[in-house]
Write a protein that holds these residues in place. Structure first.
Motif, short mmCIF file in Angstrom:
data_model
loop_
_atom_site.label_atom_id
_atom_site.label_comp_id
_atom_site.label_asym_id
_atom_site.label_seq_id
_atom_site.Cartn_x
_atom_site.Cartn_y
_atom_site.Cartn_z
N GLU A 125 0.54 -4.80 6.55
CA GLU A 125 1.17 -5.86 5.77
C GLU A 125 1.87 -5.33 4.52
O GLU A 125 2.85 -5.89 4.05
N ASP A 126 1.34 -4.26 3.93
CA ASP A 126 1.94 -3.68 2.72
C ASP A 126 1.67 -2.18 2.71
O ASP A 126 1.20 -1.61 3.70
N HIS A 127 1.95 -1.53 1.59
CA HIS A 127 1.82 -0.08 1.49
C HIS A 127 0.47 0.35 0.92
O HIS A 127 0.25 1.54 0.68
N SER A 128 -0.44 -0.59 0.68
CA SER A 128 -1.66 -0.27 -0.06
C SER A 128 -2.55 0.73 0.66
O SER A 128 -3.13 1.63 0.04
N ALA A 129 -2.71 0.59 1.98
CA ALA A 129 -3.59 1.50 2.71
C ALA A 129 -3.06 2.93 2.69
O ALA A 129 -3.80 3.88 2.40
N TRP A 130 -1.76 3.09 2.96
CA TRP A 130 -1.17 4.42 2.90
C TRP A 130 -1.25 4.97 1.47
O TRP A 130 -1.50 6.17 1.27
N GLY A 131 -1.02 4.10 0.49
CA GLY A 131 -1.11 4.55 -0.90
C GLY A 131 -2.49 5.08 -1.23
O GLY A 131 -2.64 6.12 -1.88
N ALA A 132 -3.54 4.37 -0.77
CA ALA A 132 -4.92 4.81 -1.02
C ALA A 132 -5.22 6.12 -0.31
O ALA A 132 -5.89 7.00 -0.86
N TRP A 133 -4.69 6.25 0.94
CA TRP A 133 -4.95 7.50 1.67
C TRP A 133 -4.25 8.67 0.99
O TRP A 133 -4.84 9.76 0.85
N VAL A 134 -3.01 8.50 0.58
CA VAL A 134 -2.27 9.57 -0.10
C VAL A 134 -2.99 9.99 -1.37
O VAL A 134 -3.11 11.19 -1.69
N ASP A 135 -3.53 9.01 -2.11
CA ASP A 135 -4.28 9.33 -3.33
C ASP A 135 -5.53 10.13 -3.01
O ASP A 135 -5.86 11.11 -3.68
N LYS A 136 -6.25 9.71 -1.96
CA LYS A 136 -7.49 10.41 -1.59
C LYS A 136 -7.19 11.83 -1.12
O LYS A 136 -7.95 12.77 -1.39
N ALA A 137 -6.08 11.99 -0.40
CA ALA A 137 -5.71 13.32 0.12
C ALA A 137 -5.03 14.19 -0.92
O ALA A 137 -4.75 15.37 -0.65
N LYS A 138 -4.77 13.61 -2.11
CA LYS A 138 -4.07 14.33 -3.18
C LYS A 138 -2.75 14.91 -2.66
O LYS A 138 -2.42 16.09 -2.89
N ALA A 139 -2.02 14.04 -1.94
CA ALA A 139 -0.77 14.47 -1.32
C ALA A 139 0.43 14.34 -2.25
O ALA A 139 1.55 14.62 -1.84
N GLY A 140 0.20 13.89 -3.48
CA GLY A 140 1.32 13.73 -4.41
C GLY A 140 2.07 12.44 -4.15
O GLY A 140 1.76 11.70 -3.22
N PRO A 141 3.08 12.13 -4.95
CA PRO A 141 3.83 10.88 -4.76
C PRO A 141 4.58 10.89 -3.43
O PRO A 141 5.17 11.89 -3.04
N VAL A 142 4.52 9.76 -2.74
CA VAL A 142 5.23 9.59 -1.47
C VAL A 142 6.13 8.38 -1.59
O VAL A 142 5.70 7.31 -2.03
#
Length: 295
Positions: free
Chosen positions: A194-211
């Motif tokens: 529905e939104d970008h929140s799940a991917w945003g949380a995963w990127v934060d946890k993986a320390k993947a930097g801004p996406v």
């Protein structure tokens, strides 16, 4: 018996007072927002008091409205529960389960033969929805919800942990190469719900930097997201436990060991609700099935 004037208007008022939003009340009552406004005006004219304050597009109850809402909310809730009890008593061998279509197809439906092998007399009706069910107004016995398990009015028992993690097709890897690190995901199309929140949380946890999510794809139905990645259209966050068949035969690939465990699938029913014999049978069987998965 006491005279009950404008009973339909009183019901409309209770629903509108709970939502404090005429549009949401209209959606629940299957009428137009203008019909809600008309009913409320008629009730206010009859009572000779204002029930709602409308300021800066926000809706709130007046002191008189709050007093009336508090007095009416429980009786209407009791009426709804009495009607549901009558509906359930007409067919004591049937259970109505509300749940998401993806969980139904990927997990529950394929197990029902085992249930019917033990209890063939209990009929199961699956009601597919992505919305949070309302046990007070809908003819539903049990529900399965995707969330954090923190619904204040519901008893929640976890069935399957979400463990959301990036998953894509073997075909996508063959065509575009496999991302070596989470930071490499910026080169791929990410498919959101529905939104970008799940991917945003995963990127934060993986320390993947801004996406940058601005050019990514949003699909609000998990079944359609699954078909999209099977067609090599991108990478989605998926639940490995529900995609086991595709991961085992190599059609799908789990890219990293990093996962989000915030959300899971839960069996839910109202707190302090006395389960019928058939409901308890189904609940016990369902929880036993999840224990089997973890063996």
């Amino acid at each position: 018996m006491l005279h009950l004037p404008l009973l339909n208007g009183l019901k409309t008022f209770v629903v509108a007072g709970s939502h404090l939003n005429f549009t949401r009340a209209a959606d629940e009552l299957l009428v137009s927002p203008s019909a809600i406004s008309h009913q409320i005006r008629a009730l206010e004219d009859y009572l000779g008091v204002k029930l709602f304050l409308r300021q800066n597009r926000a809706l709130s109850l007046t002191p008189e409205g709050a007093r009336l809402h508090q007095a009416l909310e429980q009786p209407f809730d009791q009426i709804a529960r009495a009607i549901l009890d009558m509906q359930r008593s007409r067919d004591t061998e049937s259970l109505r389960i509300a749940l998401r279509p993806f969980f139904s197809g990927a997990w529950l439906a394929q197990r029902l033969n085992r249930f019917w092998g033990k209890w063939p007399q209990i009929r199961i009706d699956l009601i597919h929805t992505i919305k949070t069910m309302d046990f007070n107004t809908e003819n539903i016995d049990l529900g399965i919800l995707w969330g954090e398990g923190d619904w204040p009015d519901l008893e929640a028992k976890m069935l399957v942990s979400g463990d959301l993690t990036p998953i894509c097709s073997a075909g996508l890897i063959e065509a575009q190469g496999r991302p070596v690190s989470p930071a490499d995901l910026t080169r791929y199309t990410l498919i959101h719900d529905e939104d970008h929140s799940a991917w945003g949380a995963w990127v934060d946890k993986a320390k993947a930097g801004p996406v940058d999510f601005s050019t990514n794809l949003t699909i609000d139905d998990t079944n359609v997201r699954l078909q999209s990645i099977l067609n090599n259209q991108g990478i989605m966050l998926g639940c490995p436990a529900l995609l086991r068949e595709y991961l085992s035969d190599g059609r799908l690939v789990q890219l990293f060991d990093i996962s989000l465990d915030t959300y899971s699938y839960y069996l839910v029913y109202p707190k302090n609700f006395q389960l019928t014999k058939n409901m308890q049978i189904f609940v016990d069987w369902l929880l036993a099935e999840t224990d089997t998965d973890h063996m």
